[in-house]
Scaffold this motif. Structure first.
Motif, PDB file in Angstrom:
ATOM      1  N   LEU A 195       0.904  -1.118   0.014  1.00 29.67           N
ATOM      2  CA  LEU A 195      -0.119  -0.101  -0.059  1.00 29.67           C
ATOM      3  C   LEU A 195       0.985   1.241   0.081  1.00 29.67           C
ATOM      4  N   GLY A 196       1.834   1.117   0.786  1.00 27.90           N
ATOM      5  CA  GLY A 196       2.685   2.572   1.106  1.00 27.90           C
ATOM      6  C   GLY A 196       3.240   2.825  -0.301  1.00 27.90           C
ATOM      7  N   PHE A 197       4.103   1.805  -1.029  1.00 22.88           N
ATOM      8  CA  PHE A 197       4.834   1.897  -2.200  1.00 22.88           C
ATOM      9  C   PHE A 197       3.992   2.084  -3.281  1.00 22.88           C
ATOM     10  N   SER A 198       2.770   1.442  -3.282  1.00 21.86           N
ATOM     11  CA  SER A 198       1.776   2.223  -4.448  1.00 21.86           C
ATOM     12  C   SER A 198       1.151   3.584  -4.070  1.00 21.86           C
ATOM     13  N   CYS A 199       1.283   3.808  -3.144  1.00 26.09           N
ATOM     14  CA  CYS A 199       1.132   5.391  -2.798  1.00 26.09           C
ATOM     15  C   CYS A 199       1.892   6.230  -3.424  1.00 26.09           C
ATOM     16  N   LEU A 200       3.416   5.845  -3.247  1.00 29.47           N
ATOM     17  CA  LEU A 200       4.534   6.526  -3.651  1.00 29.47           C
ATOM     18  C   LEU A 200       4.689   6.628  -5.091  1.00 29.47           C
ATOM     19  N   TRP A 201       4.168   5.373  -5.561  1.00 26.22           N
ATOM     20  CA  TRP A 201       4.159   5.197  -7.048  1.00 26.22           C
ATOM     21  C   TRP A 201       3.188   6.194  -7.743  1.00 26.22           C
ATOM     22  N   SER A 202       2.117   6.471  -6.983  1.00 26.70           N
ATOM     23  CA  SER A 202       0.732   7.324  -7.740  1.00 26.70           C
ATOM     24  C   SER A 202       1.230   8.543  -7.673  1.00 26.70           C
TER      25      SER A 202
END
Length: 99
Positions: free
Chosen positions: A65-72
Motif C-alpha cells: 500500500l505504501g509503495f503504491s501510494c508513492l508510485w501514484s
C-alpha cells in the motif's frame, strides 16, 4: 496457513493495484496534481506502520500500500498530462490544474 501466505499477499497486491488505478484518476480530476502530497503522506505513513507490524501478511500489505501510494505520485502527474492531451476529461471547476 504458511503455504498460502504468498498467495494471500499476491491477492492483496492485485487488489491494491486495481484500486489505485481509478483512485489516481479521481484524485487528479478532483484535486489536480496537488493530490501528490496526500499520496506522499499516506505512503510514508503506511510504510512506517508496516515496519512496526508483527503480522507478516498485514506488514506486507501495508508495504505494498505504501509503495503504491508513492508510485501514484508519478502517476498523478502523468494523468495530468493525459488530461492535457485530451485523453481524459478535464474537471471544469478546477482552476489550477498544474503546479
Amino acid at each position: 496457513m504458511h503455504n498460502f501466505i504468498g498467495i494471500i499477499i499476491g491477492v492483496i497486491t492485485f487488489v491494491i493495484i486495481g484500486v489505485f488505478h481509478p483512485l489516481v484518476i479521481k484524485a487528479e480530476y478532483y484535486l489536480g496534481v496537488r493530490s501528490w502530497i496526500l499520496f506522499l503522506l499516506a505512503g510514508l505513513g503506511a510504510i512506517v506502520v508496516s515496519v512496526f507490524t508483527a503480522n507478516i501478511v498485514v506488514s506486507a500489505a501495508l508495504g505494498v500500500l505504501g509503495f503504491s501510494c508513492l508510485w501514484s505520485i508519478k502517476e498523478v502527474f502523468e494523468q495530468a498530462e493525459r488530461v492535457k492531451e485530451g485523453r481524459y476529461p478535464k474537471n471544469p471547476s478546477t482552476s489550477c490544474r498544474y503546479v
